[in-house]
Design a protein around this motif. Sequence first.
Motif, PDB file in Angstrom:
ATOM      1  N   THR A 176      25.236  49.518   9.339  1.00  0.00           N
ATOM      2  CA  THR A 176      25.716  48.482  10.252  1.00  0.00           C
ATOM      3  C   THR A 176      24.576  47.943  11.106  1.00  0.00           C
ATOM      4  OG1 THR A 176      27.884  49.555  10.342  1.00  0.00           O
ATOM      5  CG2 THR A 176      27.374  47.958  12.073  1.00  0.00           C
ATOM      6  N   LEU A 177      23.705  48.858  11.553  1.00  0.00           N
ATOM      7  CA  LEU A 177      22.548  48.448  12.344  1.00  0.00           C
ATOM      8  C   LEU A 177      21.667  47.478  11.580  1.00  0.00           C
ATOM      9  CD1 LEU A 177      20.609  48.714  14.774  1.00  0.00           C
ATOM     10  CD2 LEU A 177      19.622  50.727  13.655  1.00  0.00           C
ATOM     11  N   LEU A 178      21.437  47.746  10.297  1.00  0.00           N
ATOM     12  CA  LEU A 178      20.598  46.868   9.486  1.00  0.00           C
ATOM     13  C   LEU A 178      21.203  45.470   9.369  1.00  0.00           C
ATOM     14  CD1 LEU A 178      19.536  49.319   6.625  1.00  0.00           C
ATOM     15  CD2 LEU A 178      18.133  48.481   8.504  1.00  0.00           C
TER      16      LEU A 178
ATOM     17  N   ALA B  78      21.031  39.080  13.804  1.00  0.00           N
ATOM     18  CA  ALA B  78      20.476  38.732  15.109  1.00  0.00           C
ATOM     19  C   ALA B  78      19.037  38.257  14.973  1.00  0.00           C
ATOM     20  CB  ALA B  78      20.546  39.937  16.045  1.00  0.00           C
ATOM     21  N   GLY B  79      18.270  38.904  14.082  1.00  0.00           N
ATOM     22  CA  GLY B  79      16.879  38.497  13.879  1.00  0.00           C
ATOM     23  C   GLY B  79      16.777  37.074  13.373  1.00  0.00           C
ATOM     24  N   PHE B  80      17.649  36.718  12.447  1.00  0.00           N
ATOM     25  CA  PHE B  80      17.630  35.344  11.918  1.00  0.00           C
ATOM     26  C   PHE B  80      17.937  34.336  13.024  1.00  0.00           C
ATOM     27  CE2 PHE B  80      20.105  31.729  10.352  1.00  0.00           C
ATOM     28  CZ  PHE B  80      19.158  31.125   9.526  1.00  0.00           C
TER      29      PHE B  80
ATOM     30  N   PHE C 181      15.365  31.649  14.408  1.00  0.00           N
ATOM     31  CA  PHE C 181      15.750  30.247  14.199  1.00  0.00           C
ATOM     32  C   PHE C 181      15.589  29.450  15.500  1.00  0.00           C
ATOM     33  CE2 PHE C 181      19.184  27.076  14.524  1.00  0.00           C
ATOM     34  CZ  PHE C 181      18.786  26.211  13.509  1.00  0.00           C
ATOM     35  N   PHE C 182      16.062  29.993  16.615  1.00  0.00           N
ATOM     36  CA  PHE C 182      15.961  29.285  17.895  1.00  0.00           C
ATOM     37  C   PHE C 182      14.508  29.211  18.376  1.00  0.00           C
ATOM     38  CE2 PHE C 182      20.531  30.491  18.311  1.00  0.00           C
ATOM     39  CZ  PHE C 182      21.017  29.190  18.356  1.00  0.00           C
ATOM     40  N   ILE C 183      13.731  30.259  18.065  1.00  0.00           N
ATOM     41  CA  ILE C 183      12.307  30.205  18.429  1.00  0.00           C
ATOM     42  C   ILE C 183      11.606  29.073  17.704  1.00  0.00           C
ATOM     43  CG2 ILE C 183      10.105  31.414  18.102  1.00  0.00           C
ATOM     44  CD1 ILE C 183      11.500  33.985  18.852  1.00  0.00           C
ATOM     45  N   PHE C 184      11.896  28.934  16.424  1.00  0.00           N
ATOM     46  CA  PHE C 184      11.232  27.877  15.647  1.00  0.00           C
ATOM     47  C   PHE C 184      11.778  26.495  16.003  1.00  0.00           C
ATOM     48  CE2 PHE C 184      10.351  31.483  12.644  1.00  0.00           C
ATOM     49  CZ  PHE C 184       8.990  31.504  12.897  1.00  0.00           C
ATOM     50  N   ILE C 185      13.029  26.413  16.404  1.00  0.00           N
ATOM     51  CA  ILE C 185      13.546  25.140  16.910  1.00  0.00           C
ATOM     52  C   ILE C 185      12.761  24.718  18.153  1.00  0.00           C
ATOM     53  CG2 ILE C 185      15.509  24.115  18.139  1.00  0.00           C
ATOM     54  CD1 ILE C 185      15.956  23.963  15.232  1.00  0.00           C
ATOM     55  N   PHE C 186      12.594  25.698  19.071  1.00  0.00           N
ATOM     56  CA  PHE C 186      11.802  25.425  20.274  1.00  0.00           C
ATOM     57  C   PHE C 186      10.363  25.094  19.907  1.00  0.00           C
ATOM     58  CE2 PHE C 186       8.818  27.358  23.319  1.00  0.00           C
ATOM     59  CZ  PHE C 186       9.038  26.534  24.406  1.00  0.00           C
ATOM     60  N   TRP C 187       9.827  25.832  18.957  1.00  0.00           N
ATOM     61  CA  TRP C 187       8.454  25.634  18.502  1.00  0.00           C
ATOM     62  C   TRP C 187       8.267  24.217  17.966  1.00  0.00           C
ATOM     63  CZ3 TRP C 187       5.830  30.086  15.331  1.00  0.00           C
ATOM     64  CH2 TRP C 187       4.474  29.815  15.161  1.00  0.00           C
TER      65      TRP C 187
ATOM     66  N   ALA D 150      11.457  37.424   4.537  1.00  0.00           N
ATOM     67  CA  ALA D 150      12.583  36.559   4.168  1.00  0.00           C
ATOM     68  C   ALA D 150      13.222  35.932   5.401  1.00  0.00           C
ATOM     69  CB  ALA D 150      13.621  37.377   3.397  1.00  0.00           C
ATOM     70  N   LEU D 151      13.325  36.698   6.500  1.00  0.00           N
ATOM     71  CA  LEU D 151      13.885  36.149   7.732  1.00  0.00           C
ATOM     72  C   LEU D 151      13.011  35.022   8.283  1.00  0.00           C
ATOM     73  CD1 LEU D 151      15.133  39.304   9.709  1.00  0.00           C
ATOM     74  CD2 LEU D 151      16.512  37.537   8.630  1.00  0.00           C
ATOM     75  N   ILE D 152      11.695  35.226   8.261  1.00  0.00           N
ATOM     76  CA  ILE D 152      10.781  34.183   8.751  1.00  0.00           C
ATOM     77  C   ILE D 152      10.895  32.924   7.893  1.00  0.00           C
ATOM     78  CG2 ILE D 152       8.343  33.573   9.024  1.00  0.00           C
ATOM     79  CD1 ILE D 152       7.816  36.464   9.848  1.00  0.00           C
ATOM     80  N   LEU D 153      10.921  33.134   6.584  1.00  0.00           N
ATOM     81  CA  LEU D 153      10.993  31.990   5.673  1.00  0.00           C
ATOM     82  C   LEU D 153      12.295  31.218   5.860  1.00  0.00           C
ATOM     83  CD1 LEU D 153       9.498  30.560   3.378  1.00  0.00           C
ATOM     84  CD2 LEU D 153      10.714  32.034   1.762  1.00  0.00           C
TER      85      LEU D 153
END
Length: 480
Positions: free
Chosen positions: A329-331, A337-339, A343-349, A455-458
């Motif tokens: 469940t943690l994974l 949450a990581g995605f 996603f919001f970081i790159f939107i801001f970026w 994969a999350l970064i991509l």
Amino acid sequence: MNLFQRAIRSCLRKPVRSILLLLVVFLVSLLFLSGMAGRSANIAVKDSTRQAIGAGFLLEENPENRSRRIEEASRKIEELSADGQGEYDGYHQQKTTVNGNEVWQSWTDNSFESLKMEDIEKIAAVEGISDYNITTVPTAVLPVGFERIEDAGTDQTGDLQGVALVGNLDMTMDDNVLGGNVTIKEGRMTTAEDSNVCVISEELAEKNHLEVGDSLRFCPVKEKEPVQEAVIVGIYQVKERMEPYMSGDTYRSENVIFTDLHFPEKVEQDDPLYEKAYFKVADVNEYDAVREAIAAADIDWQRYDLIDNNGSLETMAANFHDLEKINNTLLLVVAGAGFMILFFIFIFWLRSRTHEIGILLSLGIARGKILLQISTEAFLGGALALALSFLAAPAVSDAAAGYLTDWQAQQDELQAELDAGGTATEYQAPELTVTDVETELTPAMLLADGLCVGALILLSTGAAGVLILRRKPADILKED
């Protein structure tokens, strides 16, 4: 200037943005590694209720696996029967009416609780084991023609008015004998070659004027027949009274009668109930090697606990049955949450670089190349974060697995209190305390972590990039 150089300069030009990305990827990677390592954590626990044993190993039923088998058997009964009543693999459940109310009852029989003889024999055959003993659970039976020891001040509510038989394959390796508490006053102890023999306490012998060579008779508690007879081959004495298995005088120290291994099942007219098995190591210097050989035996280790000579035990599999589920469940939570965070970081970026993106698009640079540069910048920061997380992961994984294990142990204790009295059985779970939790990070886990983070970064850069790059250059520049 090539793509890689531009990506490096962009990261250095915006240090706050780059550090934020590094921290997020670092945390996501650590949580991924902790979750993967926690699923296969090696949990060492100590049983405060059992004494340390000699140069050997003690095999007992694992309480966590027992709970799991009860759950599985209950589900199987519900699948196989229309009303949820029945028996499966030694577990029974049925519905009864008490004072006009329907009440569910469940219990286990000896076949469910007993150690498996075939597993005991596999361990006994391991090289380095010189001898072994099997001990039955204290079995309540009724005395026939002789009186037990009773204390007028003892609360006999619910007592079976009997004595307790303890069968041994070789009494010299019973834990009471190994601990030096039980010694022979007259006669001898029982052996593997014996049949229908017993060793009684000096108090019981004195009360009934019994001697070595006399016979005692017993019958089952419920049916009162048939009657089985055993010859007294020894009379024992104790340094300290053995702790009663249950309240009342049936299990009091003076009423414990040691017998050959199979005599209790003959009297009870039931399947054998082997509570523990002790395996003697021939050469103490080979103790660790023998332990490894035992662990390699073809046995369902999830069913058992193997206790070493220090009184501590190593669970041979994941005993905390919900721990793997919690880590899975943690994974999933970390991935989701990581995605979203990335996603919001790159939107801001990207929104902070709309002017730059608009100019590049106006110059005819393909959207794919712009997105590739942004992804390269993200992967540079991600690679550094992964390297740092690999260094911190061993300590963090151990701490996380330890926390989850302690939490699971507390939940199991609470559940055990809620379930107290729900299952009728003579089995008493040992009091286990977690002493150590170790995790191992394998190359496969590190590779899986790198692929998941990549994969999350991509995915997050791609999703954020689509929202910006799909617009026309003029619209982007107008907004800026």
